[in-house]
Enzyme design. Sequence first.
Site, PDB file in Angstrom:
ATOM      1  N   LYS A 223       5.392  -2.813   2.439  1.00 25.58           N
ATOM      2  CA  LYS A 223       5.292  -2.658   3.888  1.00 25.58           C
ATOM      3  C   LYS A 223       5.670  -3.942   4.641  1.00 25.58           C
ATOM      4  CE  LYS A 223       2.310   1.354   4.102  1.00 25.58           C
ATOM      5  NZ  LYS A 223       1.034   1.953   4.513  1.00 25.58           N
ATOM      6  N   ARG A 257      -1.903   2.993  -3.923  1.00 27.99           N
ATOM      7  CA  ARG A 257      -0.729   3.854  -3.744  1.00 27.99           C
ATOM      8  C   ARG A 257       0.497   2.949  -3.689  1.00 27.99           C
ATOM      9  NH1 ARG A 257       2.481   5.834   0.445  1.00 27.99           N
ATOM     10  NH2 ARG A 257       3.204   7.994   0.162  1.00 27.99           N
TER      11      ARG A 257
END
Length: 278
Positions: A223, A257
């Site tokens: 991210k 995740r």
Amino acid sequence: MSARWESKDRALVDGPTPRVMGIVNVTPDSFSDGGRWADRDAAVAHGKLLAIEGAEILDVGGESTRPGSDVVPADEEIRRVVPVVERLAPLGIPISIDTMKPEVARAALAAGACIVNDVSGLRDERMAEVAAEFGAAVVVMHMQGNPQTMQDDPRYDDVVGEVFDYLAERIRWCESRGIPRARIAIDPGIGFGKTFEHNMDLLRGLDRFATLDCAVVIGISRKGLLKKITGKGMALRLTASVVSSLAACTLGARVARVHDVGPMVDAIKVWGAIRGWE
């Protein structure tokens, strides 16, 4: 804290050692892989590879939730994900469907999935009905706004307190709709309607979320906050992804995740051998 997480017929998290959830994006516009697995055969092959690398859950999604992403009609999302779920379910690994749409969740659960991962936090009340009907586990995430607008101008007075209170309320709401607490996992939603500072505050305060007695799922992999920290582009964020996810696990996350399953599995094994997860 090692809250149990389960679906109707299987344990998903039943001890202190974190589990790795591998990401299978069946989308042409994913922020992380540019549609490499949009073809269903490629997506199935990728899912099988993640299983070989040690993924204990596979999360299949047919709609990108990156900032500014386009909404995908339910029938198109079903067309993308259901054949992939059908072909991955026989592996015996729990399959999660990453969707905000109850009709997509229903189709995927009927095809063999056992988890609903809803970034909207089950805002559509029908999602709880579907999950309860199938005895599915759920991941309830916090997101300010929606994927189209969430990064426009996110604001909080106390991001940790506000996200904590939101998730606590959603847990109670899910229980009132027939989803037992043991089937509920929570996700603070790193990157979903948060600035860099908000994300860092949530990560630093992650141990607070573990007190809600639900498994905590964390998604930091690749991210944008990692670019802010390291200055590196998408292809060079492997180390940052693993280290940040591992740090989250030491603070109470029970499910990481990630895109890069093999390195994450190794990191958890090494930390467990040196420090343990009790």
